[in-house]
Design an enzyme around this catalytic site. Sequence first.
Site, PDB file in Angstrom:
ATOM      1  CB  CYS A  18      22.133  29.252  20.573  1.00  0.00           C
ATOM      2  SG  CYS A  18      23.058  29.427  22.095  1.00  0.00           S
ATOM      3  NE  ARG A  23      21.684  24.921  15.699  1.00  0.00           N
ATOM      4  CZ  ARG A  23      22.607  25.104  14.764  1.00  0.00           C
ATOM      5  NH1 ARG A  23      22.461  24.562  13.590  1.00  0.00           N
ATOM      6  NH2 ARG A  23      23.667  25.824  15.012  1.00  0.00           N
ATOM      7  CD1 TRP A  76      23.888  23.127  24.413  1.00  0.00           C
ATOM      8  CD2 TRP A  76      25.731  24.374  24.268  1.00  0.00           C
ATOM      9  NE1 TRP A  76      24.961  22.314  24.669  1.00  0.00           N
ATOM     10  CE2 TRP A  76      26.108  23.050  24.576  1.00  0.00           C
ATOM     11  CE3 TRP A  76      26.741  25.328  24.123  1.00  0.00           C
ATOM     12  CZ2 TRP A  76      27.429  22.660  24.759  1.00  0.00           C
ATOM     13  CZ3 TRP A  76      28.063  24.950  24.303  1.00  0.00           C
ATOM     14  CH2 TRP A  76      28.386  23.617  24.609  1.00  0.00           C
ATOM     15  CG  ASN A 105      22.480  31.157  17.706  1.00  0.00           C
ATOM     16  OD1 ASN A 105      21.685  31.285  18.636  1.00  0.00           O
ATOM     17  ND2 ASN A 105      22.207  30.472  16.610  1.00  0.00           N
ATOM     18  N   GLY A 106      26.362  32.454  19.792  1.00  0.00           N
ATOM     19  CA  GLY A 106      27.777  32.819  19.776  1.00  0.00           C
ATOM     20  C   GLY A 106      28.225  33.340  21.131  1.00  0.00           C
ATOM     21  CD  GLU A 148      32.576   8.302  13.986  1.00  0.00           C
ATOM     22  OE1 GLU A 148      33.337   9.175  14.434  1.00  0.00           O
ATOM     23  OE2 GLU A 148      31.349   8.491  13.834  1.00  0.00           O
ATOM     24  CE  LYS A 183      28.696   8.838  16.312  1.00  0.00           C
ATOM     25  NZ  LYS A 183      29.579   9.598  15.479  1.00  0.00           N
ATOM     26  CD  GLU A 195      29.292  11.858  19.403  1.00  0.00           C
ATOM     27  OE1 GLU A 195      29.394  10.953  18.566  1.00  0.00           O
ATOM     28  OE2 GLU A 195      29.034  13.020  19.097  1.00  0.00           O
ATOM     29  CG  HIS A 210      53.931   1.141  23.925  1.00  0.00           C
ATOM     30  ND1 HIS A 210      55.277   0.997  24.121  1.00  0.00           N
ATOM     31  CD2 HIS A 210      53.664   0.590  22.719  1.00  0.00           C
ATOM     32  CE1 HIS A 210      55.812   0.404  23.074  1.00  0.00           C
ATOM     33  NE2 HIS A 210      54.851   0.135  22.200  1.00  0.00           N
ATOM     34  CE  LYS A 222      24.377  17.021  12.945  1.00  0.00           C
ATOM     35  NZ  LYS A 222      24.994  15.684  12.976  1.00  0.00           N
TER      36      LYS A 222
HETATM   37  O1  M6R Z   1      29.964  19.954  11.687  1.00  0.00           O
HETATM   38  P1  M6R Z   1      31.309  19.331  11.859  1.00  0.00           P
HETATM   39  O2  M6R Z   1      31.509  18.134  10.991  1.00  0.00           O
HETATM   40  O3  M6R Z   1      32.433  20.312  11.694  1.00  0.00           O
HETATM   41  O4  M6R Z   1      31.346  18.834  13.358  1.00  0.00           O
HETATM   42  C1  M6R Z   1      32.501  18.254  13.894  1.00  0.00           C
HETATM   43  C2  M6R Z   1      32.210  17.572  15.205  1.00  0.00           C
HETATM   44  O5  M6R Z   1      31.661  18.485  16.111  1.00  0.00           O
HETATM   45  C3  M6R Z   1      31.236  16.399  15.034  1.00  0.00           C
HETATM   46  O6  M6R Z   1      31.718  15.455  14.133  1.00  0.00           O
HETATM   47  C4  M6R Z   1      31.007  15.725  16.397  1.00  0.00           C
HETATM   48  O7  M6R Z   1      32.164  15.080  16.844  1.00  0.00           O
HETATM   49  C5  M6R Z   1      29.814  14.780  16.316  1.00  0.00           C
HETATM   50  N1  M6R Z   1      29.063  14.893  17.531  1.00  0.00           N
HETATM   51  C6  M6R Z   1      30.203  13.375  16.146  1.00  0.00           C
HETATM   52  O8  M6R Z   1      29.133  12.494  16.208  1.00  0.00           O
END
Ligand code: M6R
Length: 607
Positions: free
Chosen positions: A2, A27, A75, A101-102, A480, A484, A487, A503, A602
Amino acid sequence: MCGIVGYVGSRPVTPILLDGLGKLEYRGYDSAGVAVWNGDRIEVEKAKGRLSVLRENTCGGVHPVGCIGIGHTRWATHGKPSDINSHPQTSGTGRTAVVHNGIIENYYELRQYLISQGVQFVSDTDTEVVAQLFEYYYNGDLLATATRVVGVLEGSYALGILNADHPDTMVALRRDAPLLVGVGEGENFIASDVAAILKYTRDVYYIDDKEIALVRKQGVEVYDQYGRKVDKELRHVDWDVQAAEKGGYEHFFLKEIMEQPEAVRATISPRIKNGRVELEIPLSDEDIRKFDKIYIAACGSAYYVGVAAGYLLEELLRVPTTVQLASEFRYQNPIVDEKTLVIIISQSGETADSRAALREAKSRGATTLAVVNVVGSSIAREADMSLYTWAGPEISVATTKAYSTQLAALYLLAIKMADARRSITDERYAELVRAVEALPTLIERALGIKEQVQQLAAKWFSAEHVFFIGRNTDYAVTLEGALKLKELSYTMSEAYAGGELKHGPISLIEDGTPVMAVMTGARLFDKTLSNVKEVLARGASIAAIVGESARDISTEADCILRVPDCEPLFSASLSVIPLQFLAYYIASLKGCDIDKPRNLAKSVTVE
Ligand code: M6R
């Protein structure tokens, strides 16, 4: 997640709120709304869907008309996305409006209590409870009511509140969720993220947990949870507004990939002086020598940075280093004490699990060091010390430049700590400093691989799943790479340490299965090559990321992506580049929403 923005001043408020909400779109959200004092009552406009729906419903911000208001992008957590569940939520009389938010953890108990008192609810949200509670407690005094509300709410919240009896005042309060007050000339703002108000002011007060701000056109007053006045320090934010604009790129994600050389340079350059690493953190050589253990806790990509840094720290310092997901660390009763250094990595500095891990570590007496991008964020303020990554604003939900700058900051930290512990020679120290200094230029060169990766994406974009393999630092980067791709393109992708294939996962390899092998490390090149041969024998289609001087493997790999050679411990900084492009181009070909992937936010400020 949010987003909140609020304004009080002399200008028409709705266009300012819509503009601010636009800056928070990145976000992630599913509905949006505004509440404005229109001179007679609090008028609410809200709608499920993109901000464009709200823009249309308000005729582009023409109404509601007024000079004070609060806005929100939601959100969904409690209650599905719908017009009714969107924020602002109001009390039954409509005289109190709230954006939140929260998560209010005791919302159910409070709701049941209020129902027993005759209050009627219309939404499924925890936020409506706050609006109804505020009104229930309201005694004519905003501050007294707010302190009472703070006293009973449990969970995490950043709240913006309007009350019809005080049409000159916004109430802002928070606990475990970011909120700041922007200070202008004859106008003031509230926001959950500075990006929302950067266009209007760069002077902010960061509101601390359980503080209450009364924000008026003429000024801002901040109080603690007991109603005692607090003196806040006005902070200046020097983020570049342009950095938060697309600047000719189709997507922020691509723009931020291309910004990596500069971002990494900004992280590294000011911290190397006359061949020495100088960090601004209060960590003496004596402190560094005291640590007998290091923990790294983080989430998502920041955790994968931690995985790479774990290899590096153990190698250079010879100190046991455990890398753990923050969400696990916080509940695992970790063996952490005064001799432990706990490193929390976070772009936003607001991730709920990372923040909880930080608190857990602090409560056990550890020294806590945050590697964080957002200056003034909760984690930055709560940690014993912060090493900022200086990546500038990262708008794309999926991280690129924050990941790269986190790596760079950790390289510097590792070199400094290894030197302090005398676990490396002076020659090795000088070699590592030169290697880290070279990275921005090497990353720039690595970006030249774009077109080659685009061609690979054209071959792989319809694949149902993609495998990534590597060993040590190369394994860290495959984690990573797989994230990516998931996502951005919603492709099922998994990363495995090369030695793990036999394994279990190898049973999934069949004719044509795409496998990306990351094998930049000379030491384990042949080991990973053996794994490549194993999957090749089962029909896999192989692409490999190798160093530019690696030997030819065209009999094994259909596509060989060469990145510049570098210090093997720092190779993730280069091998990640083709993986970022791969995710980008596959997502483009699949028509995905690249900057705002579905279901993602975000910064994850709730557990
Ligand atoms: O703000 P932060 O670095 O703590 O966020 C951590 C993860 O939420 C963030 O890296 C997330 O995995 C991203 N979507 C990766 O692209």
